[in-house]
Write a protein that holds these residues in place. Structure first.
Motif, PDB file in Angstrom:
ATOM      1  N   THR A  22       3.705 -10.075  -2.682  1.00 22.66           N
ATOM      2  CA  THR A  22       2.827  -8.949  -2.407  1.00 22.66           C
ATOM      3  C   THR A  22       3.398  -7.664  -2.978  1.00 22.66           C
ATOM      4  O   THR A  22       4.594  -7.396  -2.847  1.00 22.66           O
ATOM      5  CB  THR A  22       2.600  -8.785  -0.898  1.00 22.66           C
ATOM      6  OG1 THR A  22       2.052  -9.991  -0.367  1.00 22.66           O
ATOM      7  CG2 THR A  22       1.648  -7.640  -0.618  1.00 22.66           C
ATOM      8  N   VAL A  23       2.538  -6.880  -3.589  1.00 20.66           N
ATOM      9  CA  VAL A  23       2.876  -5.554  -4.075  1.00 20.66           C
ATOM     10  C   VAL A  23       2.038  -4.548  -3.305  1.00 20.66           C
ATOM     11  O   VAL A  23       0.854  -4.776  -3.050  1.00 20.66           O
ATOM     12  CB  VAL A  23       2.618  -5.425  -5.587  1.00 20.66           C
ATOM     13  CG1 VAL A  23       2.933  -4.018  -6.070  1.00 20.66           C
ATOM     14  CG2 VAL A  23       3.455  -6.442  -6.355  1.00 20.66           C
ATOM     15  N   TYR A  24       2.652  -3.440  -2.946  1.00 19.59           N
ATOM     16  CA  TYR A  24       1.977  -2.414  -2.160  1.00 19.59           C
ATOM     17  C   TYR A  24       1.891  -1.113  -2.925  1.00 19.59           C
ATOM     18  O   TYR A  24       2.716  -0.804  -3.783  1.00 19.59           O
ATOM     19  CB  TYR A  24       2.727  -2.160  -0.850  1.00 19.59           C
ATOM     20  CG  TYR A  24       2.916  -3.381   0.002  1.00 19.59           C
ATOM     21  CD1 TYR A  24       1.897  -3.823   0.840  1.00 19.59           C
ATOM     22  CD2 TYR A  24       4.105  -4.095  -0.037  1.00 19.59           C
ATOM     23  CE1 TYR A  24       2.068  -4.945   1.624  1.00 19.59           C
ATOM     24  CE2 TYR A  24       4.281  -5.220   0.747  1.00 19.59           C
ATOM     25  CZ  TYR A  24       3.258  -5.642   1.577  1.00 19.59           C
ATOM     26  OH  TYR A  24       3.422  -6.760   2.363  1.00 19.59           O
ATOM     27  N   LEU A  25       0.885  -0.349  -2.584  1.00 17.05           N
ATOM     28  CA  LEU A  25       0.784   1.022  -3.051  1.00 17.05           C
ATOM     29  C   LEU A  25       0.483   1.894  -1.839  1.00 17.05           C
ATOM     30  O   LEU A  25      -0.636   1.876  -1.313  1.00 17.05           O
ATOM     31  CB  LEU A  25      -0.307   1.184  -4.107  1.00 17.05           C
ATOM     32  CG  LEU A  25      -0.417   2.584  -4.713  1.00 17.05           C
ATOM     33  CD1 LEU A  25       0.818   2.891  -5.567  1.00 17.05           C
ATOM     34  CD2 LEU A  25      -1.686   2.722  -5.548  1.00 17.05           C
ATOM     35  N   GLN A  26       1.490   2.610  -1.389  1.00 14.39           N
ATOM     36  CA  GLN A  26       1.316   3.550  -0.294  1.00 14.39           C
ATOM     37  C   GLN A  26       0.819   4.865  -0.859  1.00 14.39           C
ATOM     38  O   GLN A  26       1.466   5.451  -1.733  1.00 14.39           O
ATOM     39  CB  GLN A  26       2.636   3.759   0.450  1.00 14.39           C
ATOM     40  CG  GLN A  26       2.563   4.769   1.589  1.00 14.39           C
ATOM     41  CD  GLN A  26       1.699   4.295   2.725  1.00 14.39           C
ATOM     42  OE1 GLN A  26       1.782   3.146   3.143  1.00 14.39           O
ATOM     43  NE2 GLN A  26       0.845   5.182   3.237  1.00 14.39           N
ATOM     44  N   MET A  27      -0.305   5.329  -0.375  1.00 14.85           N
ATOM     45  CA  MET A  27      -0.936   6.536  -0.878  1.00 14.85           C
ATOM     46  C   MET A  27      -1.017   7.553   0.251  1.00 14.85           C
ATOM     47  O   MET A  27      -1.692   7.324   1.255  1.00 14.85           O
ATOM     48  CB  MET A  27      -2.329   6.233  -1.427  1.00 14.85           C
ATOM     49  CG  MET A  27      -2.345   5.139  -2.491  1.00 14.85           C
ATOM     50  SD  MET A  27      -3.982   4.914  -3.230  1.00 14.85           S
ATOM     51  CE  MET A  27      -4.904   4.352  -1.782  1.00 14.85           C
ATOM     52  N   ASN A  28      -0.330   8.655   0.073  1.00 10.29           N
ATOM     53  CA  ASN A  28      -0.324   9.732   1.046  1.00 10.29           C
ATOM     54  C   ASN A  28      -0.961  10.979   0.450  1.00 10.29           C
ATOM     55  O   ASN A  28      -1.058  11.124  -0.767  1.00 10.29           O
ATOM     56  CB  ASN A  28       1.101  10.044   1.499  1.00 10.29           C
ATOM     57  CG  ASN A  28       1.779   8.889   2.178  1.00 10.29           C
ATOM     58  OD1 ASN A  28       1.142   8.099   2.878  1.00 10.29           O
ATOM     59  ND2 ASN A  28       3.098   8.787   1.999  1.00 10.29           N
ATOM     60  N   SER A  29      -1.358  11.878   1.327  1.00  8.74           N
ATOM     61  CA  SER A  29      -1.942  13.152   0.901  1.00  8.74           C
ATOM     62  C   SER A  29      -3.036  12.947  -0.131  1.00  8.74           C
ATOM     63  O   SER A  29      -3.063  13.581  -1.187  1.00  8.74           O
ATOM     64  CB  SER A  29      -0.845  14.072   0.349  1.00  8.74           C
ATOM     65  OG  SER A  29       0.153  14.323   1.311  1.00  8.74           O
ATOM     66  N   LEU A  30      -3.954  12.067   0.179  1.00  8.43           N
ATOM     67  CA  LEU A  30      -5.003  11.720  -0.767  1.00  8.43           C
ATOM     68  C   LEU A  30      -5.883  12.919  -1.087  1.00  8.43           C
ATOM     69  O   LEU A  30      -6.183  13.745  -0.219  1.00  8.43           O
ATOM     70  CB  LEU A  30      -5.846  10.578  -0.219  1.00  8.43           C
ATOM     71  CG  LEU A  30      -5.185   9.204  -0.319  1.00  8.43           C
ATOM     72  CD1 LEU A  30      -5.868   8.207   0.601  1.00  8.43           C
ATOM     73  CD2 LEU A  30      -5.210   8.710  -1.766  1.00  8.43           C
ATOM     74  N   LYS A  31      -6.275  12.986  -2.340  1.00  6.89           N
ATOM     75  CA  LYS A  31      -7.110  14.052  -2.845  1.00  6.89           C
ATOM     76  C   LYS A  31      -8.438  13.499  -3.316  1.00  6.89           C
ATOM     77  O   LYS A  31      -8.573  12.304  -3.589  1.00  6.89           O
ATOM     78  CB  LYS A  31      -6.418  14.769  -4.008  1.00  6.89           C
ATOM     79  CG  LYS A  31      -5.054  15.352  -3.675  1.00  6.89           C
ATOM     80  CD  LYS A  31      -4.418  15.959  -4.915  1.00  6.89           C
ATOM     81  CE  LYS A  31      -3.057  16.552  -4.600  1.00  6.89           C
ATOM     82  NZ  LYS A  31      -2.432  17.137  -5.824  1.00  6.89           N
ATOM     83  N   LEU A  32      -9.406  14.381  -3.436  1.00  4.30           N
ATOM     84  CA  LEU A  32     -10.729  13.975  -3.885  1.00  4.30           C
ATOM     85  C   LEU A  32     -10.658  13.253  -5.227  1.00  4.30           C
ATOM     86  O   LEU A  32     -11.360  12.256  -5.445  1.00  4.30           O
ATOM     87  CB  LEU A  32     -11.647  15.192  -3.990  1.00  4.30           C
ATOM     88  CG  LEU A  32     -13.112  14.934  -4.324  1.00  4.30           C
ATOM     89  CD1 LEU A  32     -13.781  14.142  -3.210  1.00  4.30           C
ATOM     90  CD2 LEU A  32     -13.832  16.259  -4.555  1.00  4.30           C
ATOM     91  N   GLU A  33      -9.809  13.722  -6.120  1.00  6.29           N
ATOM     92  CA  GLU A  33      -9.700  13.138  -7.445  1.00  6.29           C
ATOM     93  C   GLU A  33      -9.018  11.774  -7.461  1.00  6.29           C
ATOM     94  O   GLU A  33      -8.934  11.143  -8.513  1.00  6.29           O
ATOM     95  CB  GLU A  33      -8.977  14.094  -8.398  1.00  6.29           C
ATOM     96  CG  GLU A  33      -7.613  14.545  -7.902  1.00  6.29           C
ATOM     97  CD  GLU A  33      -7.659  15.882  -7.192  1.00  6.29           C
ATOM     98  OE1 GLU A  33      -6.732  16.695  -7.389  1.00  6.29           O
ATOM     99  OE2 GLU A  33      -8.625  16.129  -6.440  1.00  6.29           O
TER     100      GLU A  33
END
Length: 124
Positions: free
Chosen positions: A78-89
């Motif tokens: 498994t590979v993860y992508l943790q995404m924080n402080s998401l923006k509209l773009e």
């Protein structure tokens, strides 16, 4: 061959966080670089993050550096992508992919296996 399945996308508000997962089936991807890309409608596929098998190297596109983190659990394929402080773009379909080599390229043409994508939508 390897099959990749992404999950974890959804509709969130700006500033929220999501963690995407990419689970591989078939042969292990333990000796391959892995990457995350995204594509918005009408736009080209964009490199987001890559993880090298060698040296524990990870690197990111400038647009997500400091906000996104790629990691992997080899035992779970498994590979993860943790995404924080998401923006509209950040709104796009996110894809995981396996590189042809042990490194993780910025170029999508260097990847030989792709998942079907998971939608991330960020609202303001």
């Amino acid at each position: 061959q390897v099959q990749l399945v992404e999950s974890g996308g959804g509709l969130v508000q700006a500033g929220d966080s999501l963690r995407l997962s990419c689970v591989a089936s078939g042969p292990t991807f333990s000796h391959y670089g892995m990457g995350w890309f995204r594509q918005a409608p009408g736009k080209e596929r964009e490199f987001i993050a890559a993880s090298w098998w060698i040296g524990g190297i990870t690197y990111y596109a400038d647009s997500v550096k400091g906000r996104f983190t790629i990691s992997r659990d080899t035992a779970k394929n498994t590979v993860y992508l943790q995404m924080n402080s998401l923006k509209l773009e950040d709104t796009a379909v996110y894809f995981c992919a396996r590189d042809r080599s042990t490194s993780g390229s910025r170029r999508y043409i260097d990847y030989d296996s792709w998942g079907q994508g998971t939608q991330v939508t960020v609202s303001s």
